[in-house]
Design a protein around this motif. Structure first.
Motif, PDB file in Angstrom:
ATOM      1  N   LYS A  19      -3.299  12.934   7.415  1.00 41.06           N
ATOM      2  CA  LYS A  19      -4.663  13.394   7.697  1.00 41.06           C
ATOM      3  C   LYS A  19      -5.655  12.339   7.234  1.00 41.06           C
ATOM      4  CE  LYS A  19      -4.303  18.375   7.830  1.00 41.06           C
ATOM      5  NZ  LYS A  19      -4.439  19.631   7.131  1.00 41.06           N
ATOM      6  N   GLY A  20      -6.729  12.173   7.961  1.00 36.65           N
ATOM      7  CA  GLY A  20      -7.786  11.255   7.529  1.00 36.65           C
ATOM      8  C   GLY A  20      -7.334   9.808   7.460  1.00 36.65           C
ATOM      9  N   PHE A  21      -6.344   9.452   8.286  1.00 35.46           N
ATOM     10  CA  PHE A  21      -5.769   8.092   8.216  1.00 35.46           C
ATOM     11  C   PHE A  21      -6.746   7.023   8.672  1.00 35.46           C
ATOM     12  CE2 PHE A  21      -4.650   9.616  12.447  1.00 35.46           C
ATOM     13  CZ  PHE A  21      -4.902   8.521  13.255  1.00 35.46           C
ATOM     14  N   LYS A  22      -7.726   7.405   9.505  1.00 38.67           N
ATOM     15  CA  LYS A  22      -8.657   6.399  10.031  1.00 38.67           C
ATOM     16  C   LYS A  22      -9.542   5.795   8.945  1.00 38.67           C
ATOM     17  CE  LYS A  22      -8.484   7.750  14.810  1.00 38.67           C
ATOM     18  NZ  LYS A  22      -9.087   8.463  15.923  1.00 38.67           N
ATOM     19  N   ALA A  23      -9.589   6.446   7.783  1.00 39.64           N
ATOM     20  CA  ALA A  23     -10.387   5.908   6.673  1.00 39.64           C
ATOM     21  C   ALA A  23      -9.662   4.762   5.965  1.00 39.64           C
ATOM     22  CB  ALA A  23     -10.673   7.036   5.677  1.00 39.64           C
ATOM     23  N   ILE A  24      -8.387   4.561   6.250  1.00 40.67           N
ATOM     24  CA  ILE A  24      -7.640   3.472   5.587  1.00 40.67           C
ATOM     25  C   ILE A  24      -8.112   2.139   6.170  1.00 40.67           C
ATOM     26  CG2 ILE A  24      -5.337   2.454   5.233  1.00 40.67           C
ATOM     27  CD1 ILE A  24      -4.142   5.279   5.627  1.00 40.67           C
ATOM     28  N   PRO A  25      -8.621   1.223   5.340  1.00 42.36           N
ATOM     29  CA  PRO A  25      -9.069  -0.064   5.878  1.00 42.36           C
ATOM     30  C   PRO A  25      -7.871  -0.922   6.308  1.00 42.36           C
ATOM     31  CG  PRO A  25      -9.374   0.021   3.481  1.00 42.36           C
ATOM     32  CD  PRO A  25      -8.809   1.332   3.883  1.00 42.36           C
ATOM     33  N   THR A  26      -8.035  -1.660   7.412  1.00 42.06           N
ATOM     34  CA  THR A  26      -6.913  -2.458   7.929  1.00 42.06           C
ATOM     35  C   THR A  26      -7.227  -3.950   8.026  1.00 42.06           C
ATOM     36  OG1 THR A  26      -7.561  -2.104  10.238  1.00 42.06           O
ATOM     37  CG2 THR A  26      -6.051  -0.479   9.295  1.00 42.06           C
ATOM     38  N   HIS A  77      -1.513   2.737  12.010  1.00 41.72           N
ATOM     39  CA  HIS A  77      -2.711   2.533  11.200  1.00 41.72           C
ATOM     40  C   HIS A  77      -2.340   2.318   9.726  1.00 41.72           C
ATOM     41  CE1 HIS A  77      -7.185   2.971  10.970  1.00 41.72           C
ATOM     42  NE2 HIS A  77      -6.832   2.956   9.688  1.00 41.72           N
ATOM     43  N   ALA A  78      -1.437   3.160   9.212  1.00 41.85           N
ATOM     44  CA  ALA A  78      -1.026   3.023   7.809  1.00 41.85           C
ATOM     45  C   ALA A  78      -0.267   1.715   7.573  1.00 41.85           C
ATOM     46  CB  ALA A  78      -0.161   4.213   7.413  1.00 41.85           C
ATOM     47  N   PHE A  79       0.462   1.265   8.580  1.00 39.27           N
ATOM     48  CA  PHE A  79       1.183  -0.018   8.486  1.00 39.27           C
ATOM     49  C   PHE A  79       0.182  -1.175   8.403  1.00 39.27           C
ATOM     50  CE2 PHE A  79       3.715  -3.272  11.163  1.00 39.27           C
ATOM     51  CZ  PHE A  79       4.357  -3.808  10.060  1.00 39.27           C
ATOM     52  N   CYS A  80      -0.849  -1.138   9.259  1.00 39.07           N
ATOM     53  CA  CYS A  80      -1.882  -2.188   9.225  1.00 39.07           C
ATOM     54  C   CYS A  80      -2.600  -2.152   7.871  1.00 39.07           C
ATOM     55  CB  CYS A  80      -2.874  -1.991  10.372  1.00 39.07           C
ATOM     56  SG  CYS A  80      -2.149  -2.338  11.985  1.00 39.07           S
ATOM     57  N   GLY A  81      -2.841  -0.950   7.355  1.00 38.60           N
ATOM     58  CA  GLY A  81      -3.466  -0.812   6.037  1.00 38.60           C
ATOM     59  C   GLY A  81      -2.608  -1.436   4.952  1.00 38.60           C
ATOM     60  N   LEU A  82      -1.293  -1.245   5.051  1.00 39.57           N
ATOM     61  CA  LEU A  82      -0.367  -1.837   4.079  1.00 39.57           C
ATOM     62  C   LEU A  82      -0.442  -3.364   4.109  1.00 39.57           C
ATOM     63  CD1 LEU A  82       2.094  -1.989   2.192  1.00 39.57           C
ATOM     64  CD2 LEU A  82       3.554  -1.671   4.199  1.00 39.57           C
ATOM     65  N   LEU A  83      -0.407  -3.931   5.318  1.00 37.45           N
ATOM     66  CA  LEU A  83      -0.445  -5.395   5.429  1.00 37.45           C
ATOM     67  C   LEU A  83      -1.774  -5.937   4.933  1.00 37.45           C
ATOM     68  CD1 LEU A  83       1.392  -5.467   8.820  1.00 37.45           C
ATOM     69  CD2 LEU A  83       2.254  -6.503   6.713  1.00 37.45           C
ATOM     70  N   HIS A  84      -2.817  -5.169   5.161  1.00 41.65           N
ATOM     71  CA  HIS A  84      -4.140  -5.583   4.679  1.00 41.65           C
ATOM     72  C   HIS A  84      -4.170  -5.647   3.140  1.00 41.65           C
ATOM     73  CE1 HIS A  84      -8.392  -5.909   4.129  1.00 41.65           C
ATOM     74  NE2 HIS A  84      -8.517  -4.683   3.671  1.00 41.65           N
ATOM     75  N   VAL A  85      -3.632  -4.630   2.467  1.00 46.48           N
ATOM     76  CA  VAL A  85      -3.650  -4.688   0.993  1.00 46.48           C
ATOM     77  C   VAL A  85      -2.718  -5.784   0.475  1.00 46.48           C
ATOM     78  CG1 VAL A  85      -4.420  -2.297   0.605  1.00 46.48           C
ATOM     79  CG2 VAL A  85      -1.967  -2.784   0.653  1.00 46.48           C
ATOM     80  N   PHE A  87       7.642  -5.404  -2.987  1.00 47.03           N
ATOM     81  CA  PHE A  87       8.064  -4.063  -2.554  1.00 47.03           C
ATOM     82  C   PHE A  87       7.704  -2.984  -3.591  1.00 47.03           C
ATOM     83  CE2 PHE A  87      10.645  -6.653   0.355  1.00 47.03           C
ATOM     84  CZ  PHE A  87      10.367  -6.010   1.551  1.00 47.03           C
ATOM     85  N   LYS A  88       7.646  -3.354  -4.858  1.00 43.88           N
ATOM     86  CA  LYS A  88       7.148  -2.422  -5.887  1.00 43.88           C
ATOM     87  C   LYS A  88       5.693  -2.052  -5.573  1.00 43.88           C
ATOM     88  CE  LYS A  88      10.118  -1.486  -9.283  1.00 43.88           C
ATOM     89  NZ  LYS A  88      10.508  -0.080  -9.488  1.00 43.88           N
ATOM     90  N   PHE A  89       4.951  -3.084  -5.156  1.00 45.48           N
ATOM     91  CA  PHE A  89       3.553  -2.857  -4.787  1.00 45.48           C
ATOM     92  C   PHE A  89       3.463  -1.979  -3.538  1.00 45.48           C
ATOM     93  CE2 PHE A  89      -0.347  -4.332  -2.559  1.00 45.48           C
ATOM     94  CZ  PHE A  89      -1.282  -3.914  -3.489  1.00 45.48           C
ATOM     95  N   VAL A  90       4.373  -2.213  -2.577  1.00 43.83           N
ATOM     96  CA  VAL A  90       4.422  -1.376  -1.375  1.00 43.83           C
ATOM     97  C   VAL A  90       4.682   0.085  -1.771  1.00 43.83           C
ATOM     98  CG1 VAL A  90       5.641  -0.902   0.798  1.00 43.83           C
ATOM     99  CG2 VAL A  90       5.197  -3.282   0.115  1.00 43.83           C
ATOM    100  N   ALA A  91       5.563   0.277  -2.763  1.00 38.35           N
ATOM    101  CA  ALA A  91       5.879   1.641  -3.229  1.00 38.35           C
ATOM    102  C   ALA A  91       4.618   2.331  -3.760  1.00 38.35           C
ATOM    103  CB  ALA A  91       6.959   1.595  -4.306  1.00 38.35           C
ATOM    104  N   SER A  92       3.774   1.567  -4.466  1.00 43.84           N
ATOM    105  CA  SER A  92       2.551   2.173  -4.997  1.00 43.84           C
ATOM    106  C   SER A  92       1.568   2.496  -3.863  1.00 43.84           C
ATOM    107  CB  SER A  92       1.903   1.272  -6.059  1.00 43.84           C
ATOM    108  OG  SER A  92       1.429   0.081  -5.456  1.00 43.84           O
ATOM    109  N   TYR A  93       1.561   1.644  -2.822  1.00 42.83           N
ATOM    110  CA  TYR A  93       0.738   1.931  -1.637  1.00 42.83           C
ATOM    111  C   TYR A  93       1.229   3.227  -0.961  1.00 42.83           C
ATOM    112  CZ  TYR A  93      -1.245   1.466   3.088  1.00 42.83           C
ATOM    113  OH  TYR A  93      -1.888   1.696   4.281  1.00 42.83           O
ATOM    114  N   ALA A  94       2.571   3.332  -0.855  1.00 44.57           N
ATOM    115  CA  ALA A  94       3.157   4.530  -0.232  1.00 44.57           C
ATOM    116  C   ALA A  94       2.762   5.787  -1.016  1.00 44.57           C
ATOM    117  CB  ALA A  94       4.673   4.399  -0.146  1.00 44.57           C
ATOM    118  N   ASP A  95       2.742   5.681  -2.343  1.00 40.53           N
ATOM    119  CA  ASP A  95       2.345   6.831  -3.170  1.00 40.53           C
ATOM    120  C   ASP A  95       0.904   7.256  -2.866  1.00 40.53           C
ATOM    121  OD1 ASP A  95       4.814   6.757  -4.373  1.00 40.53           O
ATOM    122  OD2 ASP A  95       4.145   5.649  -6.141  1.00 40.53           O
ATOM    123  N   GLU A  96       0.050   6.265  -2.613  1.00 40.70           N
ATOM    124  CA  GLU A  96      -1.350   6.565  -2.272  1.00 40.70           C
ATOM    125  C   GLU A  96      -1.436   7.239  -0.903  1.00 40.70           C
ATOM    126  OE1 GLU A  96      -4.255   6.382  -4.025  1.00 40.70           O
ATOM    127  OE2 GLU A  96      -2.753   6.079  -5.608  1.00 40.70           O
TER     128      GLU A  96
END
Lengths: 255, 255
Positions: A112-119, A132-140, A156-165
């Motif tokens: 929900k509200g995925f469009k707010a994720i900056p990419t 959208h969430a994938f582009c957001g991940l690459l952006h961070v 990948f540890k950092f990716v895990a923290s992104y996934a938690d968010e």
């Protein structure tokens, strides 16, 4: 929803057996008839086969099922659309280059509200929450790592923290690979299984097919399969816990 | 060297006939045995089939040749390696996302001093001069257009000026597409042909195959084929001049 399938192995291995089981759920034994896709890495390159048509009777899926493409890292997805139309640009896995590697990714769940994720510079081509969430991940990742990272497991540890968010926005079961590592993060449904010597027989749940891995392997082979639901009926699949992220490298669990 | 094949059409059209001719040159009637690839656009999405093996006897090429995938924009390439090893990551067409579109590209030629071309955030995955120049192109596009461009033909005019610069480093025959437009730029060898009503018969040069387009088309169809060398023996292929860039849109020449 959708179903995911991933493989990480220490020798190039084909996925014909597991894919034959999964693809049945693409409109026959399961409702995931809104497309399917699969990425095979080969060195730093990859092949992606994708089709917005149901997998169980797709001529391209049939080719993939019968032509053994050997790879150490594979990601596959069958889709039951909830966000975004059924078309090719909304079909997983998605691909982007970052840091001189092709990153591919597939998602099961709904946000929900995925469009707010900056990419940033990574713009979605289709309209799914997943891409959208994938582009957001690459952006961070790009924002955090200005240069080539020294340690990929740390990335990948950092990716895990992104996934938690992202998981706060809904269900976010994902598979992600750079060709060498297979990363998975679980919201609710994800299982894995590592096959190693002594190898035995496996019997698919969705299709009348049995394989004797003893005949197909050498004693040093290590092959891990990750899937939304177990694909075989006689093997001991491990459930990944909600909120847990796991990283595999050449079949072995890194974290 | 290599050979290029592109198609731009106003109705989804398959390329089985032209591809059947080209792929023979991938190790049989021509020396381009170091891999082949093809991109089919479908809406904003695309399918890429690639193989570092010779095209003429590749099971994947055979599948592509016989399974009619219909598209309005297609790019294909057969490779005779000169820069970069023969492997999957060095196999054309290359793909990157920019401005929410998948850009694919293939190159025939050889560039000296290509490593000096800056590529910004677009990092080559393989080691070819071709992919490096493509990343360089996307980098200058990203630097010039901070927002979505108002006119895509203007963007391709800018690409033509980039091609003129790169051409100073060697031979740079390219095909580029965003899925909607087909851009080609010629250093030495590039031909095109627009088929429209009244349609006639065409006979391949490299393979015993004849097609009667009258039976395959409707009177409003416009289909342009671009190729390194003419593929048929009885049609009037136009030579593109050295230094000339051409843009096609739904089969029609824009500039």
């Amino acid at each position: 929803m959708c179903e995911l399938l991933g493989m990480s192995a220490n020798v190039p291995t084909d996925i014909c057996f597991s894919f034959s089981g999964l693809i049945q759920r693409g409109g026959k034994t399961g409702p995931h008839r809104d497309g399917w896709g699969i990425t095979f890495y080969e060195g730093k390159g990859c092949r992606i086969f994708r089709d917005p048509n149901p997998g169980y009777n797709s001529p391209i899926a049939n080719f993939v099922k019968t032509y053994p493409i050997k790879s150490t890292t594979i990601i596959s997805h069958i889709r039951q659309a909830n966000s975004g139309e059924v078309n090719l640009e909304n079909t997983h896995p998605f691909i982007r280059e970052w840091q001189g590697k092709y990153w591919t990714y597939a998602h099961n769940g709904q946000l929900k509200g995925f469009k707010a994720i900056p990419t940033g510079h990574f713009t979605p081509v289709g309209t799914t929450d997943s891409e959208h969430a994938f582009c957001g991940l690459l952006h961070v990742l790009q924002s955090k790592y200005k240069r080539k990272p020294a340690s990929w497991p740390a990335v990948f540890k950092f990716v895990a923290s992104y996934a938690d968010e992202v998981r706060k926005k809904g269900v976010f079961n994902i598979l992600l690979s750079d060709g060498e590592y297979l990363f998975c993060s679980c919201s609710n449904n994800l299982y894995y299984l590592t096959r190693r010597a002594p190898f035995g027989k496996a019997v698919l749940l969705d299709h009348e097919l049995e394989v004797d891995f003893k005949k197909e392997t050498t004693p040093n082979d290590v092959v891990t399969i990750v899937a939304t639901q177990p694909l075989t009926k006689n093997e001991d699949w491990q459930k990944i816990e909600p909120g847990q992220s796991i990283l595999f490298h050449f079949g072995e669990k890194i974290f």
